[in-house]
Design an enzyme around this catalytic site. Structure first.
Site, PDB file in Angstrom:
ATOM      1  N   THR A 111       0.832  -1.209   0.000  1.00 43.23           N
ATOM      2  CA  THR A 111       0.000   0.000   0.000  1.00 43.23           C
ATOM      3  C   THR A 111       0.867   1.260   0.000  1.00 43.23           C
ATOM      4  OG1 THR A 111      -0.084  -0.359   2.373  1.00 43.23           O
ATOM      5  CG2 THR A 111      -2.067  -0.910   1.140  1.00 43.23           C
ATOM      6  N   ASP A 112       2.135   1.126   0.427  1.00 38.90           N
ATOM      7  CA  ASP A 112       2.935   2.360   0.600  1.00 38.90           C
ATOM      8  C   ASP A 112       3.154   3.108  -0.708  1.00 38.90           C
ATOM      9  OD1 ASP A 112       4.802   0.436  -0.278  1.00 38.90           O
ATOM     10  OD2 ASP A 112       6.324   0.922   1.238  1.00 38.90           O
ATOM     11  N   SER A 132      32.176  -4.709   4.016  1.00 36.13           N
ATOM     12  CA  SER A 132      31.052  -5.491   4.548  1.00 36.13           C
ATOM     13  C   SER A 132      31.585  -6.757   5.197  1.00 36.13           C
ATOM     14  CB  SER A 132      30.086  -5.857   3.415  1.00 36.13           C
ATOM     15  OG  SER A 132      29.266  -6.931   3.838  1.00 36.13           O
ATOM     16  N   GLY A 179      12.848 -10.661   3.646  1.00 39.62           N
ATOM     17  CA  GLY A 179      11.710  -9.742   3.681  1.00 39.62           C
ATOM     18  C   GLY A 179      11.620  -8.963   4.979  1.00 39.62           C
ATOM     19  N   LEU A 180      12.757  -8.817   5.697  1.00 44.67           N
ATOM     20  CA  LEU A 180      12.748  -8.065   6.962  1.00 44.67           C
ATOM     21  C   LEU A 180      13.513  -6.747   6.819  1.00 44.67           C
ATOM     22  CD1 LEU A 180      13.268 -11.050   9.439  1.00 44.67           C
ATOM     23  CD2 LEU A 180      11.125  -9.923   8.805  1.00 44.67           C
ATOM     24  N   SER A 207      16.524  -5.869   5.297  1.00 46.48           N
ATOM     25  CA  SER A 207      17.969  -5.694   5.466  1.00 46.48           C
ATOM     26  C   SER A 207      18.423  -4.511   4.605  1.00 46.48           C
ATOM     27  CB  SER A 207      18.721  -6.971   5.095  1.00 46.48           C
ATOM     28  OG  SER A 207      18.379  -7.374   3.796  1.00 46.48           O
ATOM     29  N   ASP A 224       9.725   0.887   4.728  1.00 47.50           N
ATOM     30  CA  ASP A 224      10.846   0.255   5.435  1.00 47.50           C
ATOM     31  C   ASP A 224      11.826   1.292   5.978  1.00 47.50           C
ATOM     32  OD1 ASP A 224       9.500  -1.858   4.392  1.00 47.50           O
ATOM     33  OD2 ASP A 224      11.063  -2.487   2.996  1.00 47.50           O
ATOM     34  N   TYR A 261       7.928  -7.203  -8.323  1.00 43.36           N
ATOM     35  CA  TYR A 261       7.560  -6.074  -7.467  1.00 43.36           C
ATOM     36  C   TYR A 261       7.245  -4.845  -8.332  1.00 43.36           C
ATOM     37  CZ  TYR A 261       7.774  -2.640  -3.686  1.00 43.36           C
ATOM     38  OH  TYR A 261       7.476  -1.631  -2.800  1.00 43.36           O
TER      39      TYR A 261
HETATM   40  C1  GAF Z   1       8.977  -4.107   0.354  1.00 38.14           C
HETATM   41  C2  GAF Z   1       9.139  -2.651  -0.018  1.00 38.14           C
HETATM   42  F1  GAF Z   1      10.418  -2.241   0.201  1.00 38.14           F
HETATM   43  C3  GAF Z   1       8.164  -1.776   0.765  1.00 38.14           C
HETATM   44  O1  GAF Z   1       8.254  -0.443   0.320  1.00 38.14           O
HETATM   45  C4  GAF Z   1       6.726  -2.294   0.641  1.00 38.14           C
HETATM   46  O2  GAF Z   1       6.184  -1.971  -0.604  1.00 38.14           O
HETATM   47  C5  GAF Z   1       6.674  -3.803   0.898  1.00 38.14           C
HETATM   48  O3  GAF Z   1       7.628  -4.511   0.133  1.00 38.14           O
HETATM   49  C6  GAF Z   1       5.318  -4.367   0.612  1.00 38.14           C
HETATM   50  O4  GAF Z   1       4.395  -3.844   1.500  1.00 38.14           O
HETATM   51  O5  GAF Z   1       9.350  -4.310   1.678  1.00 38.14           O
END
Ligand code: GAF
Length: 392
Positions: free
Chosen positions: A35-36, A67, A123-124, A126, A171, A220
């Protein structure tokens, strides 16, 4: 968790000087997925997994970044920043330096040692954690004034323009502005936000399917393009619409004939998810955990069926979790196509939850999952080594 004393020692050995330490958290999203970038609502929390950065200024205008995770050093000139190659880890800090400078911030050259404990490709976030930690360090050590909101926006710009992933603001924002013990409801258009205390007696339990997600992959960006296509079609009859955020469920249904069926499903996910997210915030505020759990379940179904960003393993994980004792709600979290689920679990049930999930998930998929229990944490901080105190 990374030992900051060790990080300082490693920095000293590698670069021959003392350093300052900063850390920025990854995140888990409770609800409000995809949604962002539609100007909508999200409700993430920062977690106690961090990207740690030790940094010290140099006398020239070079950025030297090592790194720990990739055991690799990259050197770049601040006056001639270029990408380090497709999918290279260094694009995140280099992109942030580029975005900060393009916005008029004058940076100093510096040595940087990066060590992250946010699981990669899970998906956290990083990526956001390295962007925010590096950006915070660069600005602080260059003596530049900035706000956390501004840093979040510049990190997002770095990821959009330098890395090439058209991510939204969620994020980076929560990695900058998260607060211990709280979820953050963010309006991604105005960037207004509210903090909601997480209920006592409930833990955030994150289950890693061990299926790697690749955010930079085309899916995406394709979802994002489909949302934009939906907006273009709806604007023919609703010219005031700027983003899917401005569309109500009844408007979408009334004009569904204008949309390709796939695009309609994508739009339906976003429009209903915005509604669910705002309701979830109210439920959290009223300690109405039953409603919160229902909204999380609906969110997962919508991501699976309408937005098509789940996968077999995420669905299995959510199904197994939902059948466990003491589970308030379970859903996939983050971009999808693998990665993690978020589960709200009563404290007394966490141990049996972890045990049962591990056994059942492995039986069903042949994969051995990881589970993490994390309190909601603070956004990016400087870490005072000695006392290990953090300060903003
Ligand atoms: C990833 C993206 F980086 C976020 O901006 C967001 O769109 C998410 O996917 C899905 O909600 O983490």
């Amino acid at each position: 968790m990374k030992n900051p004393h060790q990080l300082l020692k490693d920095f000293q050995t590698r670069f021959g000087s003392a350093a300052t330490i900063y850390r920025a958290p990854g995140r888990v999203n409770l609800i409000g997925e995809h949604t962002d970038y539609n100007d909508g609502f999200v409700m993430p929390a920062a977690i106690e997994f961090y990207c740690w950065v030790a940094a010290a200024p140099r006398d020239d205008r070079n950025l030297v970044i090592h790194s720990d995770n990739f055991d690799e050093t990259v050197e770049a000139r601040l006056d001639a920043l270029a990408t380090a190659g497709k999918n290279h880890w260094a694009n995140y800090p280099l992109g942030v330096a580029d975005a900060l400078q393009s916005s008029g911030k004058r940076l100093r050259g510096m040595n940087v040692l990066v060590s992250g404990d946010v699981p990669l490709g899970a998906g956290l976030s990083s990526s956001a954690s390295i962007e925010v930690a590096a950006g915070f360090a660069m600005l602080r050590l260059s003596g530049v004034e900035f706000t956390r909101e501004e840093l979040a926006q510049l990190c997002q710009r770095a990821e959009n323009e330098f890395v090439g992933a058209r991510v939204g603001i969620m994020d980076q924002f929560v990695s900058c502005l998260g607060q211990a013990g709280h979820a953050l409801l963010l309006d991604c258009r105005s960037l207004d936000y509210e903090l909601y205390k997480l209920p006592m007696g409930i833990q955030l339990v994150i289950c890693n399917t061990k299926v790697k997600h690749a955010i930079a992959s085309g899916e995406y960006n394709r979802r994002r393009a489909e949302c934009e296509e939906g907006v273009r079609a709806l604007r023919m009859v609703l010219p005031e619409v700027r983003a899917l955020r401005d569309v109500s469920i009844s408007q979408l249904e009334r004009h569904c004939a204008l949309l390709d069926p796939k695009v309609y499903s994508r739009c339906r996910h976003v429009v209903t998810e915005n509604d669910r997210t705002q309701k979830a915030a109210r439920a959290l505020c009223n300690n109405d955990l039953r409603t919160l759990g229902r909204l999380m379940r609906e969110s997962h179904r919508s991501l699976r069926d309408d937005y098509e960003v789940s996968c077999k393993e995420l669905d299995e994980m959510v199904e197994i979790a939902s059948a466990q004792r003491g589970v308030i709600g379970a859903r996939m979290t983050g971009g999808g196509f693998g990665g993690c689920t978020i589960n709200l679990v009563e404290t007394g049930a966490v141990e049996s939850f972890r045990k049962n999930i591990a056994a059942e998930y492995q039986t069903r998929t042949g994969l051995r999952p990881d589970t993490y229990v994390s309190p909601a944490s603070d956004g990016v901080q400087q870490v005072e080594v000695g006392s290990d105190r953090v300060s903003s």
